[in-house]
Design a protein around this motif. Structure first.
Motif, PDB file in Angstrom:
ATOM      1  N   ALA A  59       0.837  -1.213   0.000  1.00  0.00           N
ATOM      2  CA  ALA A  59       0.000   0.000   0.000  1.00  0.00           C
ATOM      3  C   ALA A  59       0.865   1.252   0.000  1.00  0.00           C
ATOM      4  CB  ALA A  59      -0.931  -0.012   1.210  1.00  0.00           C
ATOM      5  N   ARG A  60       1.925   1.238   0.780  1.00  0.00           N
ATOM      6  CA  ARG A  60       2.828   2.387   0.835  1.00  0.00           C
ATOM      7  C   ARG A  60       3.473   2.624  -0.529  1.00  0.00           C
ATOM      8  NH1 ARG A  60       5.512   0.746   4.841  1.00  0.00           N
ATOM      9  NH2 ARG A  60       4.892   2.083   6.567  1.00  0.00           N
ATOM     10  N   SER A  61       3.910   1.566  -1.185  1.00  0.00           N
ATOM     11  CA  SER A  61       4.533   1.705  -2.504  1.00  0.00           C
ATOM     12  C   SER A  61       3.562   2.259  -3.542  1.00  0.00           C
ATOM     13  CB  SER A  61       5.067   0.345  -2.982  1.00  0.00           C
ATOM     14  OG  SER A  61       6.182  -0.081  -2.224  1.00  0.00           O
ATOM     15  N   GLN A  62       2.267   1.982  -3.374  1.00  0.00           N
ATOM     16  CA  GLN A  62       1.256   2.453  -4.321  1.00  0.00           C
ATOM     17  C   GLN A  62       0.638   3.788  -3.913  1.00  0.00           C
ATOM     18  OE1 GLN A  62       0.879   0.925  -7.188  1.00  0.00           O
ATOM     19  NE2 GLN A  62       2.338  -0.645  -6.527  1.00  0.00           N
ATOM     20  N   GLY A  63       1.076   4.345  -2.782  1.00  0.00           N
ATOM     21  CA  GLY A  63       0.517   5.617  -2.319  1.00  0.00           C
ATOM     22  C   GLY A  63      -0.873   5.496  -1.734  1.00  0.00           C
ATOM     23  N   ILE A  64      -1.294   4.282  -1.376  1.00  0.00           N
ATOM     24  CA  ILE A  64      -2.626   4.074  -0.793  1.00  0.00           C
ATOM     25  C   ILE A  64      -2.570   4.431   0.687  1.00  0.00           C
ATOM     26  CG2 ILE A  64      -4.411   2.352  -0.287  1.00  0.00           C
ATOM     27  CD1 ILE A  64      -3.312   0.762  -2.715  1.00  0.00           C
ATOM     28  N   PRO A  65      -3.422   5.315   1.172  1.00  0.00           N
ATOM     29  CA  PRO A  65      -3.364   5.736   2.576  1.00  0.00           C
ATOM     30  C   PRO A  65      -3.718   4.593   3.521  1.00  0.00           C
ATOM     31  CG  PRO A  65      -5.328   6.619   1.517  1.00  0.00           C
ATOM     32  CD  PRO A  65      -4.509   5.999   0.430  1.00  0.00           C
ATOM     33  N   ARG A  66      -3.193   4.669   4.741  1.00  0.00           N
ATOM     34  CA  ARG A  66      -3.461   3.611   5.710  1.00  0.00           C
ATOM     35  C   ARG A  66      -4.772   3.833   6.454  1.00  0.00           C
ATOM     36  NH1 ARG A  66       0.458   1.009  10.401  1.00  0.00           N
ATOM     37  NH2 ARG A  66      -0.675  -0.967  10.500  1.00  0.00           N
ATOM     38  N   GLY A  67      -5.170   5.080   6.648  1.00  0.00           N
ATOM     39  CA  GLY A  67      -6.419   5.349   7.336  1.00  0.00           C
ATOM     40  C   GLY A  67      -7.591   4.693   6.627  1.00  0.00           C
ATOM     41  N   CYS A 178      14.861   0.444  -2.564  1.00  0.00           N
ATOM     42  CA  CYS A 178      15.044   0.748  -3.990  1.00  0.00           C
ATOM     43  C   CYS A 178      14.224   1.988  -4.306  1.00  0.00           C
ATOM     44  CB  CYS A 178      14.620  -0.436  -4.848  1.00  0.00           C
ATOM     45  SG  CYS A 178      15.652  -1.912  -4.608  1.00  0.00           S
ATOM     46  N   PRO A 179      14.760   3.164  -3.979  1.00  0.00           N
ATOM     47  CA  PRO A 179      13.950   4.396  -4.017  1.00  0.00           C
ATOM     48  C   PRO A 179      13.483   4.821  -5.401  1.00  0.00           C
ATOM     49  CG  PRO A 179      16.249   4.876  -3.495  1.00  0.00           C
ATOM     50  CD  PRO A 179      16.108   3.404  -3.445  1.00  0.00           C
ATOM     51  N   GLN A 180      14.065   4.270  -6.459  1.00  0.00           N
ATOM     52  CA  GLN A 180      13.645   4.652  -7.808  1.00  0.00           C
ATOM     53  C   GLN A 180      12.756   3.610  -8.485  1.00  0.00           C
ATOM     54  OE1 GLN A 180      14.383   7.737  -8.833  1.00  0.00           O
ATOM     55  NE2 GLN A 180      15.427   7.973  -6.868  1.00  0.00           N
ATOM     56  N   ALA A 181      12.404   2.562  -7.768  1.00  0.00           N
ATOM     57  CA  ALA A 181      11.598   1.501  -8.378  1.00  0.00           C
ATOM     58  C   ALA A 181      10.223   2.020  -8.780  1.00  0.00           C
ATOM     59  CB  ALA A 181      11.451   0.329  -7.409  1.00  0.00           C
ATOM     60  N   GLU A 182       9.792   1.646  -9.962  1.00  0.00           N
ATOM     61  CA  GLU A 182       8.466   1.994 -10.465  1.00  0.00           C
ATOM     62  C   GLU A 182       7.734   0.700 -10.818  1.00  0.00           C
ATOM     63  OE1 GLU A 182       6.978   4.757 -10.507  1.00  0.00           O
ATOM     64  OE2 GLU A 182       8.585   6.187 -10.100  1.00  0.00           O
ATOM     65  N   PRO A 183       6.516   0.503 -10.301  1.00  0.00           N
ATOM     66  CA  PRO A 183       5.831  -0.777 -10.503  1.00  0.00           C
ATOM     67  C   PRO A 183       5.212  -0.974 -11.874  1.00  0.00           C
ATOM     68  CG  PRO A 183       4.454   0.693  -9.226  1.00  0.00           C
ATOM     69  CD  PRO A 183       5.759   1.398  -9.419  1.00  0.00           C
ATOM     70  N   ASP A 184       5.368   0.000 -12.777  1.00  0.00           N
ATOM     71  CA  ASP A 184       4.754  -0.157 -14.099  1.00  0.00           C
ATOM     72  C   ASP A 184       5.710   0.196 -15.230  1.00  0.00           C
ATOM     73  OD1 ASP A 184       4.870   2.556 -13.670  1.00  0.00           O
ATOM     74  OD2 ASP A 184       2.720   2.917 -13.884  1.00  0.00           O
ATOM     75  N   ALA A 257       0.308  -6.787 -15.227  1.00  0.00           N
ATOM     76  CA  ALA A 257      -0.407  -8.034 -14.955  1.00  0.00           C
ATOM     77  C   ALA A 257      -1.415  -7.917 -13.817  1.00  0.00           C
ATOM     78  CB  ALA A 257       0.599  -9.135 -14.622  1.00  0.00           C
ATOM     79  N   LEU A 258      -1.464  -6.743 -13.140  1.00  0.00           N
ATOM     80  CA  LEU A 258      -2.408  -6.560 -12.033  1.00  0.00           C
ATOM     81  C   LEU A 258      -2.948  -5.141 -12.074  1.00  0.00           C
ATOM     82  CD1 LEU A 258      -3.591  -7.904  -9.413  1.00  0.00           C
ATOM     83  CD2 LEU A 258      -1.760  -6.727  -8.181  1.00  0.00           C
ATOM     84  N   ARG A 259      -4.268  -5.028 -11.903  1.00  0.00           N
ATOM     85  CA  ARG A 259      -4.920  -3.715 -11.881  1.00  0.00           C
ATOM     86  C   ARG A 259      -5.214  -3.351 -10.431  1.00  0.00           C
ATOM     87  NH1 ARG A 259     -10.048  -4.335 -15.204  1.00  0.00           N
ATOM     88  NH2 ARG A 259     -10.084  -2.066 -15.089  1.00  0.00           N
ATOM     89  N   VAL A 260      -4.756  -2.166 -10.021  1.00  0.00           N
ATOM     90  CA  VAL A 260      -4.835  -1.743  -8.617  1.00  0.00           C
ATOM     91  C   VAL A 260      -5.509  -0.374  -8.540  1.00  0.00           C
ATOM     92  CG1 VAL A 260      -3.541  -1.271  -6.504  1.00  0.00           C
ATOM     93  CG2 VAL A 260      -2.685  -2.970  -8.135  1.00  0.00           C
ATOM     94  N   ARG A 261      -6.413  -0.246  -7.565  1.00  0.00           N
ATOM     95  CA  ARG A 261      -7.067   1.043  -7.322  1.00  0.00           C
ATOM     96  C   ARG A 261      -6.131   1.915  -6.490  1.00  0.00           C
ATOM     97  NH1 ARG A 261     -11.726   2.409 -10.144  1.00  0.00           N
ATOM     98  NH2 ARG A 261     -13.174   3.595  -8.868  1.00  0.00           N
ATOM     99  N   VAL A 262      -5.759   3.092  -7.017  1.00  0.00           N
ATOM    100  CA  VAL A 262      -4.829   4.004  -6.326  1.00  0.00           C
ATOM    101  C   VAL A 262      -5.442   5.392  -6.263  1.00  0.00           C
ATOM    102  CG1 VAL A 262      -2.808   2.682  -7.100  1.00  0.00           C
ATOM    103  CG2 VAL A 262      -3.621   4.622  -8.475  1.00  0.00           C
ATOM    104  N   PRO A 263      -4.885   6.279  -5.436  1.00  0.00           N
ATOM    105  CA  PRO A 263      -5.436   7.641  -5.365  1.00  0.00           C
ATOM    106  C   PRO A 263      -5.417   8.343  -6.723  1.00  0.00           C
ATOM    107  CG  PRO A 263      -3.976   7.238  -3.522  1.00  0.00           C
ATOM    108  CD  PRO A 263      -3.823   6.072  -4.445  1.00  0.00           C
ATOM    109  N   SER A 264      -6.423   9.120  -7.018  1.00  0.00           N
ATOM    110  CA  SER A 264      -6.493   9.866  -8.261  1.00  0.00           C
ATOM    111  C   SER A 264      -5.303  10.802  -8.374  1.00  0.00           C
ATOM    112  CB  SER A 264      -7.791  10.668  -8.343  1.00  0.00           C
ATOM    113  OG  SER A 264      -8.913   9.813  -8.298  1.00  0.00           O
ATOM    114  N   GLY A 265      -4.786  10.929  -9.596  1.00  0.00           N
ATOM    115  CA  GLY A 265      -3.649  11.804  -9.818  1.00  0.00           C
ATOM    116  C   GLY A 265      -2.322  11.092  -9.861  1.00  0.00           C
ATOM    117  N   GLN A 266      -2.285   9.795  -9.517  1.00  0.00           N
ATOM    118  CA  GLN A 266      -1.016   9.058  -9.588  1.00  0.00           C
ATOM    119  C   GLN A 266      -0.769   8.512 -10.989  1.00  0.00           C
ATOM    120  OE1 GLN A 266      -0.643   7.398  -5.032  1.00  0.00           O
ATOM    121  NE2 GLN A 266      -0.087   6.135  -6.740  1.00  0.00           N
TER     122      GLN A 266
END
Length: 266
Positions: A59-67, A178-184, A257-266
């Protein structure tokens, strides 16, 4: 639906996708996300994540909030991001050759033992503290051995404590290894951790939470689509915090290979 055994979430996710589900909401930590990803990889279904685990690094890597309220808002109103997955061929603890998937970060070597120790001990103080102390405890007993690696056309051989194959930036309760890793981007960021000393670990590990541990003379960062790792003695393989088996192991990127719901604007 609730899982009743290891691997059950993968079965439930696969069954839901076969039944026509368009979006699955995963309530749990990185292990739960990993199981669901193994169930719906390369399928026309998206996942949303309500992070309730200790590490919540996916979740952190995708910018998904924890709250919870904010995560629910993302699940309902966010945007869909198509991310890569890692397909892994490894040797299971049962002695068979198996294939699995990871969504965030995989590794070979000491990280598997660290994840196992963190999972077996109390996490009352949170994921960051749990993984930090597990790292120190495992390191003092770890026997560094020779690894043989290929990253696409490059080869590396030498004494290493760990090889991290990253699709996302975070692992171990918030370490930005790996601070520059991009999942896509269709590539893994591969961090080779050499024969580091105790002094190296004590001074460098705190910097990893800010992504400031690189460059370092005993660390090497490479990028590639296919990674293989082997060693004279079998080494533990870790996939999103789970430990399914050992080397020899092969990792390959499967784009989008995976579709993930992330915050708008990412």
């Amino acid at each position: 639906m609730f899982s009743e055994r290891p691997g059950h979430l993968a079965d439930l996710a696969r069954e839901a996708a076969d039944a026509g589900a368009e979006r699955l909401v995963v309530v749990g930590g990185d292990g739960s996300v990993n199981e669901v990803a193994n169930g719906v990889a390369q399928r026309d279904v998206e996942i949303a994540v309500i992070a309730r685990g200790t590490g919540w690094d996916f979740a952190r890597s995708q910018g998904i909030p924890r709250g919870i309220d904010d995560a629910v808002d993302v699940a309902l109103n966010g945007t869909t991001r198509e991310i890569d997955l890692g397909r892994v061929h490894y040797h299971s603890w049962a002695g068979t050759d198996e294939t699995g998937w990871f969504a965030n970060v995989a590794s070979v070597g000491m990280s598997g033992a660290i994840a196992q120790r963190a999972n077996e001990t109390s996490k009352a103080l949170g994921g960051k503290v749990s993984y930090y102390w597990a790292t120190l405890a495992v390191f003092v007993r770890w026997q560094t051995g020779e690894m043989r690696l290929t990253i696409d056309d490059e080869t590396r051989t030498g004494r290493m404590i760990d090889v991290m194959v990253a699709n996302g930036r975070y692992l171990g309760g918030g370490m930005m290894m790996c601070p520059q890793a991009e999942p896509d981007d269709g590539l893994f960021d591969v961090l080779l951790i050499g024969d580091v000393t105790r002094r190296d670990l004590l001074f460098t590990l705190p910097k990893s939470y800010r992504g400031k541990h690189l460059p370092h003379p005993r660390l090497e960062l490479l990028r590639g689509r296919v990674v293989t790792v082997d060693a004279d003695e079998p080494l533990p393989v870790e996939l999103d915090g789970e430990q399914p088996g050992t080397t020899p192991v092969r990792f390959e990127v499967v784009p989008r290979a995976l579709r993930v719901r992330v915050p708008s604007g990412q």
